[in-house]
Design a protein around this motif. Structure first.
Motif, PDB file in Angstrom:
ATOM      1  N   SER A  43     -95.558 -22.997  33.424  1.00  0.00           N
ATOM      2  CA  SER A  43     -96.111 -23.923  34.046  1.00  0.00           C
ATOM      3  C   SER A  43     -95.224 -25.214  34.446  1.00  0.00           C
ATOM      4  O   SER A  43     -93.793 -24.829  34.087  1.00  0.00           O
ATOM      5  CB  SER A  43     -97.023 -24.598  32.698  1.00  0.00           C
ATOM      6  N   ASP A  44     -95.360 -25.885  35.005  1.00  0.00           N
ATOM      7  CA  ASP A  44     -94.608 -27.264  35.321  1.00  0.00           C
ATOM      8  C   ASP A  44     -93.865 -27.760  34.192  1.00  0.00           C
ATOM      9  O   ASP A  44     -92.836 -28.157  34.218  1.00  0.00           O
ATOM     10  CB  ASP A  44     -95.469 -28.229  36.107  1.00  0.00           C
ATOM     11  N   THR A  45     -94.764 -27.941  33.089  1.00  0.00           N
ATOM     12  CA  THR A  45     -93.883 -28.562  31.905  1.00  0.00           C
ATOM     13  C   THR A  45     -93.031 -27.503  31.094  1.00  0.00           C
ATOM     14  O   THR A  45     -92.331 -28.007  30.403  1.00  0.00           O
ATOM     15  CB  THR A  45     -95.049 -29.078  30.848  1.00  0.00           C
ATOM     16  N   ARG A  47     -94.189 -25.562  28.886  1.00  0.00           N
ATOM     17  CA  ARG A  47     -94.753 -25.312  27.674  1.00  0.00           C
ATOM     18  C   ARG A  47     -95.719 -23.862  27.829  1.00  0.00           C
ATOM     19  O   ARG A  47     -95.910 -23.494  26.411  1.00  0.00           O
ATOM     20  CB  ARG A  47     -95.841 -26.464  27.435  1.00  0.00           C
ATOM     21  N   SER A 114    -101.327 -23.850  34.578  1.00  0.00           N
ATOM     22  CA  SER A 114    -101.390 -25.248  34.475  1.00  0.00           C
ATOM     23  C   SER A 114    -100.769 -25.823  33.157  1.00  0.00           C
ATOM     24  O   SER A 114    -100.453 -25.167  32.372  1.00  0.00           O
ATOM     25  CB  SER A 114    -103.046 -25.782  34.507  1.00  0.00           C
ATOM     26  N   GLU A 115    -100.876 -27.056  33.019  1.00  0.00           N
ATOM     27  CA  GLU A 115    -100.131 -27.969  32.002  1.00  0.00           C
ATOM     28  C   GLU A 115    -100.894 -27.775  30.659  1.00  0.00           C
ATOM     29  O   GLU A 115    -100.483 -27.903  29.705  1.00  0.00           O
ATOM     30  CB  GLU A 115     -99.676 -29.249  32.350  1.00  0.00           C
ATOM     31  N   TYR A 116    -102.231 -27.064  30.934  1.00  0.00           N
ATOM     32  CA  TYR A 116    -102.979 -26.662  29.870  1.00  0.00           C
ATOM     33  C   TYR A 116    -102.916 -25.387  29.303  1.00  0.00           C
ATOM     34  O   TYR A 116    -103.856 -24.913  28.473  1.00  0.00           O
ATOM     35  CB  TYR A 116    -104.404 -27.378  29.883  1.00  0.00           C
ATOM     36  N   THR A 223    -105.982 -30.791  36.091  1.00  0.00           N
ATOM     37  CA  THR A 223    -104.866 -30.241  36.150  1.00  0.00           C
ATOM     38  C   THR A 223    -104.107 -31.112  37.322  1.00  0.00           C
ATOM     39  O   THR A 223    -104.685 -31.354  38.117  1.00  0.00           O
ATOM     40  CB  THR A 223    -104.667 -28.644  36.402  1.00  0.00           C
TER      41      THR A 223
END
Length: 284
Positions: A43-45, A47, A114-116, A223
């Motif tokens: 993901s972009d983060t 995480r 996604s970041e989630y 997102t």
């Protein structure tokens, strides 16, 4: 609204012209790209990540080892995960037989996390335009301004034909045809113009212009990918268009707030071996 060939043209230039799409260790798996066992898609983060395991299971993990979502394809000989040109994300075995797929169809799809921690297949759609296109005067090449691009005051960007876009020193963003304005943001004394949530023009942090001003949110929890994978394009016919990414398929997302996330054992292979916590929270 749909611009059909124009939308496809913009995406082609974005995917194959401006972005480096050669590696699977990136934020997005694009049309025609594949993942092999052991490769990760973050993901972009950073995480969360998706990975095709050596046992054939395709899984989205949180960075503490918690399983967010999986395909349950372990033991079925999967050796490749592909974002196909027809828009379908497919897991194949060594005989090139499909084992699992998202069942999606359409041009220029992308697979991302996604970041989630939500696995998604997305496509890019237009959501605002100046409506200044004149097909009879379409000359040159489309110009793509990616997310976070900043227009420098006084710098003109030309298609190579009669059309150009300039963030003028007076604060107006102007689309011109043969040097004559055909569209303006009407933002005198603005100090910055950039590609953010569409086209964004501000003055000292105060919003002066945003196109579009309103948008329909993606399915909960939402997102940032819809914007970070978006861009603004000036076409050879003089039309300025803003694009965003729209999900066409989504998996489960992480429901546990970050501060409450427990440390649990890394889960690999059969979900039964991961314990009741992993089965209850991750394998749905």
């Amino acid at each position: 609204m749909n611009l059909d060939k124009r939308a496809a043209w913009a995406v082609i230039f974005l995917v194959f012209g401006l972005l480096d799409t050669g590696a699977a260790e990136a934020a997005t798996l694009r049309t025609g790209e594949s993942m092999s066992p052991g490769q990760k898609l973050y993901s972009d983060t950073g995480r969360y990540f998706a990975t095709l395991q050596t046992d054939g299971n395709f899984i989205v993990y949180r960075d503490d080892g918690h399983v967010i979502w999986a395909t349950y394809t372990h033991g079925r000989g999967v050796v490749r995960a592909t974002m196909q040109t027809d828009g379908n994300f497919v897991l194949y075995d060594s005989n090139n037989h499909p084992v699992w797929s998202t069942g999606t169809r359409g041009a220029w799809h992308m697979f991302s996390v996604s970041e989630y921690g939500q696995a998604m297949v997305l496509t890019v759609q237009d959501w605002w335009q100046t409506r200044t296109g004149n097909p009879r005067l379409a000359q040159g090449n489309p110009l793509i301004f990616p997310y976070q691009f900043v227009f420098q005051p006084g710098q003109m960007h030309s298609t190579g034909g009669p059309h150009s876009v300039t963030f003028q020193t007076d604060g107006n963003l102007v689309v011109s045809r043969f040097g004559q304005p055909i569209w303006s943001s009407h933002t005198p004394r603005a100090t910055q113009a950039s590609v953010a949530y569409g086209l964004y023009i501000s003055d000292g942090g105060i919003t002066r212009f945003q196109a579009p001003a309103r948008y329909k949110p993606v399915p909960s929890p939402g997102t940032a990918l819809e914007f970070t994978l978006g861009y603004v394009a000036l076409f050879p016919d003089g039309n300025l268009v803003a694009y965003r990414a729209v999900p066409v398929w989504t998996a489960a997302h992480d429901h546990i707030p970050l501060r409450e996330r427990p440390k649990i054992p890394h889960c690999v292979g059969d979900p039964i071996k991961c314990g009741t916590n992993s089965i209850r929270r991750g394998w749905k």
